[in-house]
Design a protein around this motif. Structure first.
Motif, short mmCIF file in Angstrom:
data_model
loop_
_atom_site.label_atom_id
_atom_site.label_comp_id
_atom_site.label_asym_id
_atom_site.label_seq_id
_atom_site.Cartn_x
_atom_site.Cartn_y
_atom_site.Cartn_z
N PHE A 44 0.85 -1.18 0.00
CA PHE A 44 0.00 0.00 0.00
C PHE A 44 0.89 1.24 0.00
N ALA A 45 0.98 1.89 -1.16
CA ALA A 45 1.89 3.01 -1.36
C ALA A 45 1.29 4.31 -0.86
N SER A 46 2.15 5.17 -0.30
CA SER A 46 1.68 6.45 0.24
C SER A 46 2.53 7.63 -0.25
N ASP A 47 3.43 7.38 -1.21
CA ASP A 47 4.26 8.48 -1.72
C ASP A 47 3.53 9.21 -2.84
N GLY A 48 4.21 10.13 -3.50
CA GLY A 48 3.58 10.95 -4.52
C GLY A 48 3.55 10.34 -5.91
N HIS A 49 3.99 9.08 -6.07
CA HIS A 49 4.09 8.48 -7.39
C HIS A 49 2.80 7.81 -7.88
N GLY A 50 1.86 7.58 -6.99
CA GLY A 50 0.65 6.87 -7.37
C GLY A 50 -0.55 7.79 -7.56
N ARG A 51 -1.38 7.47 -8.52
CA ARG A 51 -2.51 8.31 -8.88
C ARG A 51 -3.49 8.52 -7.72
N PHE A 52 -3.76 7.45 -6.97
CA PHE A 52 -4.73 7.54 -5.88
C PHE A 52 -4.09 7.22 -4.53
N ASN A 53 -2.79 7.47 -4.39
CA ASN A 53 -2.13 7.18 -3.13
C ASN A 53 -2.69 8.04 -2.01
N LEU A 54 -3.00 7.38 -0.89
CA LEU A 54 -3.35 8.10 0.32
C LEU A 54 -2.06 8.53 1.02
N SER A 55 -2.18 9.42 1.96
CA SER A 55 -1.04 9.85 2.77
C SER A 55 -0.93 8.96 4.01
N GLU A 56 0.28 8.77 4.51
CA GLU A 56 0.48 7.98 5.72
C GLU A 56 -0.38 8.51 6.85
N PRO A 57 -0.90 7.62 7.68
CA PRO A 57 -0.52 6.21 7.84
C PRO A 57 -1.23 5.24 6.90
N MET A 58 -2.00 5.75 5.94
CA MET A 58 -2.69 4.88 4.99
C MET A 58 -1.98 4.89 3.64
N GLY A 59 -2.33 3.92 2.81
CA GLY A 59 -1.75 3.84 1.48
C GLY A 59 -2.72 3.15 0.53
N THR A 60 -2.26 2.91 -0.70
CA THR A 60 -3.13 2.37 -1.75
C THR A 60 -2.41 1.26 -2.49
N CYS A 61 -3.12 0.15 -2.71
CA CYS A 61 -2.60 -0.99 -3.46
C CYS A 61 -3.38 -1.09 -4.78
N TYR A 62 -2.67 -1.08 -5.90
CA TYR A 62 -3.29 -1.04 -7.22
C TYR A 62 -3.38 -2.45 -7.82
N LEU A 63 -4.59 -2.86 -8.16
CA LEU A 63 -4.82 -4.17 -8.74
C LEU A 63 -5.38 -4.01 -10.15
N ALA A 64 -5.33 -5.09 -10.93
CA ALA A 64 -5.85 -5.06 -12.29
C ALA A 64 -6.53 -6.38 -12.59
N SER A 65 -7.40 -6.39 -13.60
CA SER A 65 -8.23 -7.56 -13.86
C SER A 65 -7.56 -8.61 -14.75
N VAL A 164 -7.10 -0.28 -3.83
CA VAL A 164 -7.60 -0.66 -2.50
C VAL A 164 -6.85 0.12 -1.43
N PHE A 165 -7.58 0.67 -0.48
CA PHE A 165 -6.97 1.42 0.62
C PHE A 165 -6.62 0.48 1.78
N GLY A 166 -5.52 0.79 2.47
CA GLY A 166 -5.11 0.01 3.63
C GLY A 166 -3.95 0.68 4.32
N PRO A 167 -3.51 0.14 5.48
CA PRO A 167 -2.35 0.70 6.18
C PRO A 167 -1.13 0.73 5.27
N ALA A 168 -0.40 1.83 5.30
CA ALA A 168 0.74 2.01 4.40
C ALA A 168 1.80 0.94 4.60
N GLY A 169 2.40 0.51 3.50
CA GLY A 169 3.50 -0.45 3.55
C GLY A 169 3.10 -1.84 3.09
N ALA A 170 4.01 -2.79 3.29
CA ALA A 170 3.79 -4.17 2.85
C ALA A 170 2.78 -4.86 3.74
#
Length: 210
Positions: A44-65, A164-170
Protein backbone atom coordinates in the motif's frame (compact mmCIF):
# COMPACT_ATOMS: atom_id res chain seq x y z
CA UNK A 1 -13.96 26.39 -20.13
CA UNK A 2 -12.50 25.24 -23.47
CA UNK A 3 -11.53 21.78 -24.73
CA UNK A 4 -7.92 22.23 -23.54
CA UNK A 5 -8.92 22.96 -19.94
CA UNK A 6 -8.17 20.15 -17.50
CA UNK A 7 -11.58 19.13 -16.16
CA UNK A 8 -10.71 17.42 -12.87
CA UNK A 9 -10.37 19.73 -9.89
CA UNK A 10 -10.18 19.15 -6.14
CA UNK A 11 -13.39 18.32 -4.28
CA UNK A 12 -15.07 21.33 -2.74
CA UNK A 13 -14.47 21.51 1.05
CA UNK A 14 -18.22 21.58 1.73
CA UNK A 15 -19.06 18.77 -0.69
CA UNK A 16 -20.68 15.62 0.74
CA UNK A 17 -19.00 12.65 -0.97
CA UNK A 18 -20.81 9.93 0.98
CA UNK A 19 -23.29 9.55 -1.92
CA UNK A 20 -20.55 9.27 -4.57
CA UNK A 21 -21.25 6.44 -7.09
CA UNK A 22 -20.06 3.17 -5.55
CA UNK A 23 -19.03 -0.27 -6.72
CA UNK A 24 -18.77 -3.36 -4.52
CA UNK A 25 -15.61 -5.39 -5.10
CA UNK A 26 -16.36 -8.81 -3.74
CA UNK A 27 -14.21 -10.88 -1.39
CA UNK A 28 -12.67 -13.88 -3.13
CA UNK A 29 -12.33 -12.21 -6.52
CA UNK A 30 -9.01 -12.74 -8.29
CA UNK A 31 -6.79 -9.81 -9.32
CA UNK A 32 -3.29 -9.19 -10.68
CA UNK A 33 -0.49 -6.91 -9.61
CA UNK A 34 2.92 -6.20 -11.16
CA UNK A 35 5.83 -5.71 -8.76
CA UNK A 36 9.45 -6.57 -8.02
CA UNK A 37 9.82 -10.27 -7.12
CA UNK A 38 11.77 -9.42 -3.96
CA UNK A 39 8.83 -7.37 -2.62
CA UNK A 40 5.51 -8.51 -1.18
CA UNK A 41 2.70 -8.54 -3.78
CA UNK A 42 0.44 -6.68 -1.37
CA UNK A 43 1.87 -3.18 -0.91
CA UNK A 44 0.00 0.00 0.00
CA UNK A 45 1.89 3.01 -1.36
CA UNK A 46 1.68 6.45 0.24
CA UNK A 47 4.26 8.48 -1.72
CA UNK A 48 3.58 10.95 -4.52
CA UNK A 49 4.09 8.48 -7.39
CA UNK A 50 0.65 6.87 -7.37
CA UNK A 51 -2.51 8.31 -8.88
CA UNK A 52 -4.73 7.54 -5.88
CA UNK A 53 -2.13 7.18 -3.13
CA UNK A 54 -3.35 8.10 0.32
CA UNK A 55 -1.04 9.85 2.77
CA UNK A 56 0.48 7.98 5.72
CA UNK A 57 -0.52 6.21 7.84
CA UNK A 58 -2.69 4.88 4.99
CA UNK A 59 -1.75 3.84 1.48
CA UNK A 60 -3.13 2.37 -1.75
CA UNK A 61 -2.60 -0.99 -3.46
CA UNK A 62 -3.29 -1.04 -7.22
CA UNK A 63 -4.82 -4.17 -8.74
CA UNK A 64 -5.85 -5.06 -12.29
CA UNK A 65 -8.23 -7.56 -13.86
CA UNK A 66 -5.69 -9.33 -16.10
CA UNK A 67 -1.98 -10.02 -16.51
CA UNK A 68 -1.57 -7.67 -19.47
CA UNK A 69 -3.46 -4.82 -17.76
CA UNK A 70 -1.15 -5.18 -14.74
CA UNK A 71 1.89 -5.30 -17.03
CA UNK A 72 0.96 -2.06 -18.82
CA UNK A 73 0.59 -0.24 -15.51
CA UNK A 74 3.96 -1.63 -14.35
CA UNK A 75 6.03 -0.65 -17.37
CA UNK A 76 4.81 2.94 -17.31
CA UNK A 77 3.43 5.52 -19.74
CA UNK A 78 6.37 5.89 -22.12
CA UNK A 79 6.78 2.17 -22.75
CA UNK A 80 3.02 1.74 -23.07
CA UNK A 81 2.89 4.48 -25.71
CA UNK A 82 6.05 3.52 -27.62
CA UNK A 83 5.53 -0.24 -27.47
CA UNK A 84 9.13 -0.72 -26.31
CA UNK A 85 10.53 -1.79 -22.94
CA UNK A 86 14.09 -2.49 -21.78
CA UNK A 87 14.95 -6.08 -20.92
CA UNK A 88 16.75 -4.84 -17.80
CA UNK A 89 13.53 -3.29 -16.48
CA UNK A 90 11.64 -6.58 -16.80
CA UNK A 91 14.35 -8.53 -14.99
CA UNK A 92 13.35 -9.38 -11.42
CA UNK A 93 9.72 -8.29 -11.86
CA UNK A 94 6.63 -10.49 -11.75
CA UNK A 95 2.87 -10.37 -12.07
CA UNK A 96 1.14 -11.97 -9.09
CA UNK A 97 -2.37 -13.39 -8.93
CA UNK A 98 -4.06 -12.26 -5.71
CA UNK A 99 -7.38 -12.81 -3.96
CA UNK A 100 -9.20 -9.91 -2.34
CA UNK A 101 -9.69 -10.99 1.30
CA UNK A 102 -12.69 -8.79 2.12
CA UNK A 103 -15.47 -7.10 0.18
CA UNK A 104 -14.82 -3.38 -0.19
CA UNK A 105 -16.98 -0.42 -1.18
CA UNK A 106 -15.07 1.47 -3.87
CA UNK A 107 -15.81 4.93 -5.26
CA UNK A 108 -16.58 4.48 -8.97
CA UNK A 109 -14.74 7.45 -10.51
CA UNK A 110 -15.26 6.15 -14.07
CA UNK A 111 -19.04 6.09 -13.66
CA UNK A 112 -21.22 8.45 -15.70
CA UNK A 113 -22.83 9.48 -12.42
CA UNK A 114 -19.48 10.87 -11.27
CA UNK A 115 -19.41 13.50 -14.01
CA UNK A 116 -21.52 16.16 -12.25
CA UNK A 117 -19.53 15.80 -9.04
CA UNK A 118 -17.04 18.69 -9.39
CA UNK A 119 -15.47 17.29 -12.55
CA UNK A 120 -14.43 13.95 -11.06
CA UNK A 121 -14.38 12.32 -14.50
CA UNK A 122 -10.84 12.37 -15.88
CA UNK A 123 -9.12 11.49 -12.62
CA UNK A 124 -7.84 8.23 -14.11
CA UNK A 125 -6.24 9.88 -17.15
CA UNK A 126 -4.69 13.16 -15.94
CA UNK A 127 -0.88 13.37 -16.08
CA UNK A 128 -0.31 14.85 -12.61
CA UNK A 129 -1.54 13.25 -9.40
CA UNK A 130 -2.09 16.10 -6.96
CA UNK A 131 -5.81 16.45 -7.67
CA UNK A 132 -6.49 12.71 -7.96
CA UNK A 133 -4.74 12.13 -4.63
CA UNK A 134 -6.91 14.81 -3.02
CA UNK A 135 -10.00 13.02 -4.30
CA UNK A 136 -8.71 9.70 -2.97
CA UNK A 137 -8.08 11.21 0.45
CA UNK A 138 -11.52 12.84 0.62
CA UNK A 139 -13.27 9.70 -0.60
CA UNK A 140 -11.43 7.63 1.99
CA UNK A 141 -12.45 10.05 4.72
CA UNK A 142 -16.04 9.78 3.45
CA UNK A 143 -16.04 6.04 4.13
CA UNK A 144 -14.89 4.48 0.87
CA UNK A 145 -12.43 1.59 1.03
CA UNK A 146 -10.97 2.00 -2.43
CA UNK A 147 -11.47 3.40 -5.93
CA UNK A 148 -12.83 1.61 -8.98
CA UNK A 149 -11.43 3.12 -12.17
CA UNK A 150 -10.53 2.46 -15.79
CA UNK A 151 -6.75 1.92 -16.14
CA UNK A 152 -5.18 4.60 -18.32
CA UNK A 153 -3.10 2.36 -20.58
CA UNK A 154 -5.65 -0.42 -21.12
CA UNK A 155 -8.28 0.93 -23.52
CA UNK A 156 -10.45 -2.19 -23.71
CA UNK A 157 -13.96 -2.01 -22.29
CA UNK A 158 -13.23 -5.05 -20.10
CA UNK A 159 -10.31 -3.37 -18.31
CA UNK A 160 -11.01 -3.05 -14.60
CA UNK A 161 -8.78 -1.77 -11.81
CA UNK A 162 -9.56 -1.36 -8.13
CA UNK A 163 -7.22 0.74 -6.02
CA UNK A 164 -7.60 -0.66 -2.50
CA UNK A 165 -6.97 1.42 0.62
CA UNK A 166 -5.11 0.01 3.63
CA UNK A 167 -2.35 0.70 6.18
CA UNK A 168 0.74 2.01 4.40
CA UNK A 169 3.50 -0.45 3.55
CA UNK A 170 3.79 -4.17 2.85
CA UNK A 171 1.06 -6.58 3.88
CA UNK A 172 0.53 -10.31 3.72
CA UNK A 173 -2.25 -11.88 1.70
CA UNK A 174 -3.20 -14.86 -0.42
CA UNK A 175 -1.09 -15.27 -3.56
CA UNK A 176 -2.05 -17.94 -6.10
CA UNK A 177 0.66 -17.79 -8.72
CA UNK A 178 3.34 -15.59 -10.22
CA UNK A 179 4.51 -15.08 -13.79
CA UNK A 180 7.62 -13.21 -14.78
CA UNK A 181 6.79 -9.79 -16.17
CA UNK A 182 8.88 -10.67 -19.21
CA UNK A 183 6.72 -13.73 -19.95
CA UNK A 184 3.58 -11.56 -19.81
CA UNK A 185 5.07 -8.83 -22.01
CA UNK A 186 6.27 -11.39 -24.58
CA UNK A 187 2.61 -12.22 -25.27
CA UNK A 188 1.77 -8.54 -25.83
CA UNK A 189 2.46 -6.15 -28.73
CA UNK A 190 5.49 -4.68 -26.94
CA UNK A 191 9.11 -5.02 -28.10
CA UNK A 192 11.72 -6.09 -25.56
CA UNK A 193 15.10 -4.55 -26.36
CA UNK A 194 18.58 -4.56 -24.86
CA UNK A 195 19.65 -1.26 -23.23
CA UNK A 196 22.26 -0.68 -25.93
CA UNK A 197 19.54 -0.48 -28.59
CA UNK A 198 17.26 1.93 -26.75
CA UNK A 199 18.66 4.94 -28.62
CA UNK A 200 16.67 3.74 -31.62
CA UNK A 201 13.44 4.34 -29.73
CA UNK A 202 11.87 7.30 -27.93
CA UNK A 203 11.57 6.41 -24.24
CA UNK A 204 11.55 9.50 -22.07
CA UNK A 205 11.65 8.19 -18.51
CA UNK A 206 11.98 4.93 -16.69
CA UNK A 207 8.90 4.06 -14.57
CA UNK A 208 9.23 4.76 -10.82
CA UNK A 209 10.65 2.12 -8.51
CA UNK A 210 8.20 -0.34 -6.93
Amino acid sequence: MNRETVAPRPPHPSQDLSAFPARLVQAGTRWRRGHRKKHEPWFFASDGHGRFNLSEPMGTCYLASSDDFAARESIGPDSARSGVVAATFLSGRVVSSLTLPETIVAAHVSSNEAFPLAGAVGLCSMDTYEVSRQWAQELHESGFEGIWYHPRFSPGADARAPAVFGPAGAATGEVHEQKTLRAVVEDMAIDIVDPGNLDEFEIIDEPPED
